[in-house]
Enzyme design. Sequence first.
Site, PDB file in Angstrom:
ATOM      1  N   PHE A 151     -39.972 -32.699  12.104  1.00 25.90           N
ATOM      2  CA  PHE A 151     -40.520 -33.275  10.877  1.00 25.90           C
ATOM      3  C   PHE A 151     -39.610 -34.420  10.474  1.00 25.90           C
ATOM      4  CE2 PHE A 151     -40.734 -33.677   6.247  1.00 25.90           C
ATOM      5  CZ  PHE A 151     -42.100 -33.842   6.075  1.00 25.90           C
ATOM      6  N   GLU A 152     -40.163 -35.635  10.398  1.00 25.50           N
ATOM      7  CA  GLU A 152     -39.318 -36.814  10.217  1.00 25.50           C
ATOM      8  C   GLU A 152     -39.704 -37.671   9.020  1.00 25.50           C
ATOM      9  OE1 GLU A 152     -38.807 -38.911  14.040  1.00 25.50           O
ATOM     10  OE2 GLU A 152     -39.778 -37.180  14.976  1.00 25.50           O
ATOM     11  N   THR A 153     -40.558 -37.148   8.127  1.00 25.06           N
ATOM     12  CA  THR A 153     -41.041 -37.955   7.008  1.00 25.06           C
ATOM     13  C   THR A 153     -39.987 -38.117   5.925  1.00 25.06           C
ATOM     14  OG1 THR A 153     -43.268 -37.159   7.477  1.00 25.06           O
ATOM     15  CG2 THR A 153     -42.939 -38.232   5.372  1.00 25.06           C
TER      16      THR A 153
END
Length: 347
Positions: free
Chosen positions: A149-151
């Site tokens: 998850f890179e948001t």
Amino acid sequence: MRAVVVVTGLVVVVVTTTLSLQDHDVKSASSPLSSSVDQGSSGDDCDEGLPPPDQPFRVVWNHPDNCEKINLHLPLDEYGIIFNKRRVFLGEEIQTLYDTGPWPYINKTGCFINGGLPQLFNQPDNSETCKILGKNRIEDFTGLGVLDFETWRAIYSTNFGTMENYQIESVNLVRKRHPDYSEKELKMVAEQEWQEAARKIMTDKLAAGQSLMPRGYWGYYLYPRTWDSKPDTKFRNNKIDWLWRQSTGLYPSIYIYYDVVSKTDSVITKFVSDTVGEAVRVQNDFSPPNTPIYPYVMFQTMDNVFHKEDHMKISLGLSAKMGAAGVILWGSSQNYKDFTTQCSRLQ
């Protein structure tokens, strides 16, 4: 002796490095899950741990290649590269998971999705995450379980650039409740609230994977990473010691993003050394016993240009020398839009 397989274009290079038990910082234990973890279930203890430190460096294939479907065989096994059966992306050796249930985030148009901020995320339990992860559950899974998850980032102060909205909106959230606070007070409370909320979300997601497949090696892609300087990196990463204490696998990225002819060997060596070195420090200071380090590596750019052989030797060879258990060779679906051409080039 360790044989490190370096894949670059049509060439497979074997880099041999001499490593003794003392070369490794991996702690010995019967199970990577044998110590307690924060805010989550690690599942049952098991007797099976990682191979001893003098075992071969593991190179794990994580490409959505589909090459077998067009009768193009990539002889990965001939070079000791580990891969999922039937070349599935989510398999018994590795699962890089992009869908782990709902996350709060702010989309490109500024809309708050699932609350937008971790502080506003309202999910009473982990049932949705368990349901999604359960679809790919493998009995007695002992592979690498990687949540991606890179948001936004776990460390509040590192949400800058395109992620700056998370800091701005976190401050605004506090200001609505405390309009009399100074700017310094607003930022201090915003950071505290962010860290607490991000911790709960990330540890809950991690615990879901650990409870479903407790013998796997679970962690987050891109964690740990490096920042401006070694002191700054240490200070920031120590703020999320809870993540290192719960993770049973460390998955930093040593992707080389560049015009393949523009970076010098020394620049790449420093980047790989700093990144893997920080993972080793985190492992030594916080990790459960026998937690492996598997840096993510790409051998081509998104434009399908293969990296230089020397640069691949640095990425893999230095990872092995510094004590990583192996590397993950990752490939984007973007590289396989024309998978017939891509498979032919790899073959």
